[in-house]
Design a protein around this motif. Structure first.
Motif, PDB file in Angstrom:
ATOM      1  N   MET A   1      58.807  85.894 121.983  1.00  0.00           N
ATOM      2  CA  MET A   1      58.123  86.964 121.269  1.00  0.00           C
ATOM      3  C   MET A   1      56.608  86.887 121.408  1.00  0.00           C
ATOM      4  N   MET A   2      56.062  85.680 121.505  1.00  0.00           N
ATOM      5  CA  MET A   2      54.608  85.525 121.471  1.00  0.00           C
ATOM      6  C   MET A   2      54.010  85.208 122.833  1.00  0.00           C
ATOM      7  N   SER A   3      54.809  85.202 123.892  1.00  0.00           N
ATOM      8  CA  SER A   3      54.276  84.814 125.205  1.00  0.00           C
ATOM      9  C   SER A   3      53.269  85.825 125.738  1.00  0.00           C
ATOM     10  N   THR A   4      53.374  87.089 125.355  1.00  0.00           N
ATOM     11  CA  THR A   4      52.475  88.116 125.873  1.00  0.00           C
ATOM     12  C   THR A   4      51.210  88.277 125.029  1.00  0.00           C
ATOM     13  N   HIS A   5      51.090  87.537 123.931  1.00  0.00           N
ATOM     14  CA  HIS A   5      49.938  87.681 123.045  1.00  0.00           C
ATOM     15  C   HIS A   5      48.785  86.794 123.509  1.00  0.00           C
ATOM     16  N   ASN A   6      47.578  87.227 123.159  1.00  0.00           N
ATOM     17  CA  ASN A   6      46.413  86.389 123.409  1.00  0.00           C
ATOM     18  C   ASN A   6      46.244  85.396 122.255  1.00  0.00           C
ATOM     19  N   ASN A   7      45.112  84.704 122.252  1.00  0.00           N
ATOM     20  CA  ASN A   7      44.909  83.667 121.236  1.00  0.00           C
ATOM     21  C   ASN A   7      44.875  84.241 119.823  1.00  0.00           C
ATOM     22  N   LYS A   8      44.275  85.426 119.653  1.00  0.00           N
ATOM     23  CA  LYS A   8      44.237  86.033 118.311  1.00  0.00           C
ATOM     24  C   LYS A   8      45.633  86.418 117.848  1.00  0.00           C
TER      25      LYS A   8
ATOM     26  N   VAL B   1      46.750  96.808 111.972  1.00  0.00           N
ATOM     27  CA  VAL B   1      45.800  97.900 112.178  1.00  0.00           C
ATOM     28  C   VAL B   1      44.381  97.449 111.870  1.00  0.00           C
ATOM     29  N   LEU B   2      44.190  96.734 110.776  1.00  0.00           N
ATOM     30  CA  LEU B   2      42.857  96.244 110.430  1.00  0.00           C
ATOM     31  C   LEU B   2      42.352  95.236 111.452  1.00  0.00           C
ATOM     32  N   THR B   3      43.274  94.433 111.996  1.00  0.00           N
ATOM     33  CA  THR B   3      42.881  93.507 113.057  1.00  0.00           C
ATOM     34  C   THR B   3      42.396  94.261 114.284  1.00  0.00           C
ATOM     35  N   GLY B   4      43.080  95.356 114.614  1.00  0.00           N
ATOM     36  CA  GLY B   4      42.661  96.158 115.758  1.00  0.00           C
ATOM     37  C   GLY B   4      41.304  96.806 115.546  1.00  0.00           C
TER      38      GLY B   4
ATOM     39  N   HIS C   1      38.565  93.887 115.816  1.00  0.00           N
ATOM     40  CA  HIS C   1      38.297  93.229 117.095  1.00  0.00           C
ATOM     41  C   HIS C   1      38.245  94.205 118.268  1.00  0.00           C
ATOM     42  N   LYS C   2      38.923  95.352 118.166  1.00  0.00           N
ATOM     43  CA  LYS C   2      38.953  96.323 119.265  1.00  0.00           C
ATOM     44  C   LYS C   2      38.727  97.714 118.685  1.00  0.00           C
ATOM     45  N   THR C   3      37.547  97.921 118.140  1.00  0.00           N
ATOM     46  CA  THR C   3      37.271  99.174 117.441  1.00  0.00           C
ATOM     47  C   THR C   3      37.381 100.376 118.371  1.00  0.00           C
ATOM     48  N   LYS C   4      36.730 100.313 119.533  1.00  0.00           N
ATOM     49  CA  LYS C   4      36.744 101.439 120.455  1.00  0.00           C
ATOM     50  C   LYS C   4      38.148 101.719 120.986  1.00  0.00           C
ATOM     51  N   ALA C   5      38.877 100.667 121.342  1.00  0.00           N
ATOM     52  CA  ALA C   5      40.233 100.856 121.860  1.00  0.00           C
ATOM     53  C   ALA C   5      41.165 101.413 120.784  1.00  0.00           C
ATOM     54  N   SER C   6      40.982 100.980 119.532  1.00  0.00           N
ATOM     55  CA  SER C   6      41.828 101.489 118.448  1.00  0.00           C
ATOM     56  C   SER C   6      41.551 102.963 118.178  1.00  0.00           C
ATOM     57  N   LEU C   7      40.277 103.344 118.205  1.00  0.00           N
ATOM     58  CA  LEU C   7      39.940 104.747 118.015  1.00  0.00           C
ATOM     59  C   LEU C   7      40.380 105.601 119.199  1.00  0.00           C
ATOM     60  N   ALA C   8      40.405 104.984 120.397  1.00  0.00           N
ATOM     61  CA  ALA C   8      40.802 105.738 121.588  1.00  0.00           C
ATOM     62  C   ALA C   8      42.268 106.134 121.556  1.00  0.00           C
TER      63      ALA C   8
ATOM     64  N   SER D   1      55.451  92.574 116.022  1.00  0.00           N
ATOM     65  CA  SER D   1      54.764  91.868 117.109  1.00  0.00           C
ATOM     66  C   SER D   1      54.174  92.841 118.124  1.00  0.00           C
ATOM     67  N   LEU D   2      54.877  93.932 118.403  1.00  0.00           N
ATOM     68  CA  LEU D   2      54.348  94.936 119.334  1.00  0.00           C
ATOM     69  C   LEU D   2      53.137  95.650 118.747  1.00  0.00           C
ATOM     70  N   TYR D   3      53.188  95.962 117.444  1.00  0.00           N
ATOM     71  CA  TYR D   3      52.021  96.552 116.801  1.00  0.00           C
ATOM     72  C   TYR D   3      50.828  95.592 116.876  1.00  0.00           C
ATOM     73  N   LEU D   4      51.101  94.312 116.683  1.00  0.00           N
ATOM     74  CA  LEU D   4      50.034  93.323 116.766  1.00  0.00           C
ATOM     75  C   LEU D   4      49.479  93.234 118.178  1.00  0.00           C
ATOM     76  N   HIS D   5      50.366  93.297 119.183  1.00  0.00           N
ATOM     77  CA  HIS D   5      49.930  93.219 120.570  1.00  0.00           C
ATOM     78  C   HIS D   5      49.027  94.391 120.945  1.00  0.00           C
ATOM     79  N   ASP D   6      49.303  95.554 120.389  1.00  0.00           N
ATOM     80  CA  ASP D   6      48.466  96.726 120.682  1.00  0.00           C
ATOM     81  C   ASP D   6      47.104  96.645 120.016  1.00  0.00           C
ATOM     82  N   ASN D   7      46.961  95.780 119.023  1.00  0.00           N
ATOM     83  CA  ASN D   7      45.703  95.723 118.269  1.00  0.00           C
ATOM     84  C   ASN D   7      44.942  94.413 118.457  1.00  0.00           C
ATOM     85  N   THR D   8      45.352  93.574 119.389  1.00  0.00           N
ATOM     86  CA  THR D   8      44.622  92.328 119.634  1.00  0.00           C
ATOM     87  C   THR D   8      44.253  92.208 121.108  1.00  0.00           C
TER      88      THR D   8
END
Length: 226
Positions: free
Chosen positions: A57-64, A113-116, A119-126, A219-226
């Motif tokens: 489940m976590m192999s595709t995630h970054n450190n965050k 969502v708040l994490t996104g 850490h990724k404000t522009k990507a989340s708004l995009a 986990s997928l929601y987290l992956h999209d926001n980290t």
């Protein structure tokens, strides 16, 4: 008929007080912590399954994203164990309550969502406005994407509630039909009993699958926001 059918989904009480808190805490008894250097077979199997699930489940995630590993593994253990305990006779399944599932889904979704946005404000708004959108469609797409974002926790909770409730109702109906047909047609009663056994085995699989699906979607929601 309806009261009897849905009686198993009402929150049990003792002296007028709901005992759902004790029921929710009971799965922790199933996962004993090791208190010696050499683990027994149960704890070894438990650790192996946890490592296998977390690696997949976590192999595709970054450190965050990987900092959420403990929370997500605790979530899948909690949902899976409560679903399985609900299959025991004269038991209560907390995950059939939409309020409880919303209580799990909304904070986890809001955290991703708040994490996104942090850490990724522009990507989340995009995400609210795909690239190359015609000008006249911009207001409509922003509204649609906003609604789809806020409907994610509701979809998580409703999916889990509907799947667990539907399985329990079906088992209740087939079990009642088996008892009713016992004196009328023993052969038909035996066939419905076999169907009930097969459905029970299926519900054991569904209990674990729904826990995995719920955690995987978080986990997928987290992956999209980290």
């Amino acid at each position: 008929m309806n009261e009897n059918l849905f009686a198993s989904f009402t929150t049990p009480t003792m002296m007028g007080l709901p005992i759902v808190i004790l029921i929710i805490m009971s799965p922790s008894i199933m996962f004993p912590s090791p208190n010696r250097l050499i683990n027994n077979r149960l704890i070894s199997i438990q650790q192996w399954l946890l490592q296998l699930t977390s690696k997949q489940m976590m192999s595709t995630h970054n450190n965050k994203g990987q900092t959420w590993t403990l929370m997500l593994m605790s979530l899948i253990l909690f949902i899976g164990s409560t679903n399985l305990l609900g299959l025991l006779p004269h038991s209560f399944t907390p995950t059939t309550q939409l309020s409880m599932n919303l209580g799990m889904a909304i904070p986890l979704w809001a955290g991703t969502v708040l994490t996104g946005f942090r850490h990724k404000t522009k990507a989340s708004l995009a995400h609210f406005l795909p690239q190359g959108t015609p000008t006249f469609l911009i207001p409509m797409l922003v509204i649609i994407e906003t609604i789809s974002l806020f409907i994610q926790p509701v979809a998580l909770a409703v999916r889990l509630t509907a799947n667990i409730t539907a399985g329990h109702l079906l088992m209740h109906l087939i079990g009642g039909a088996t008892l009713a047909l016992m004196n009328i047609s023993p052969t038909t009663s035996f066939i419905t009993f076999i169907t009930l056994v097969l459905l029970t085995i299926l519900e054991f699989a569904v209990a674990l699958i729904q826990a995995y699906v719920f955690t995987l979607l978080v986990s997928l929601y987290l992956h999209d926001n980290t």
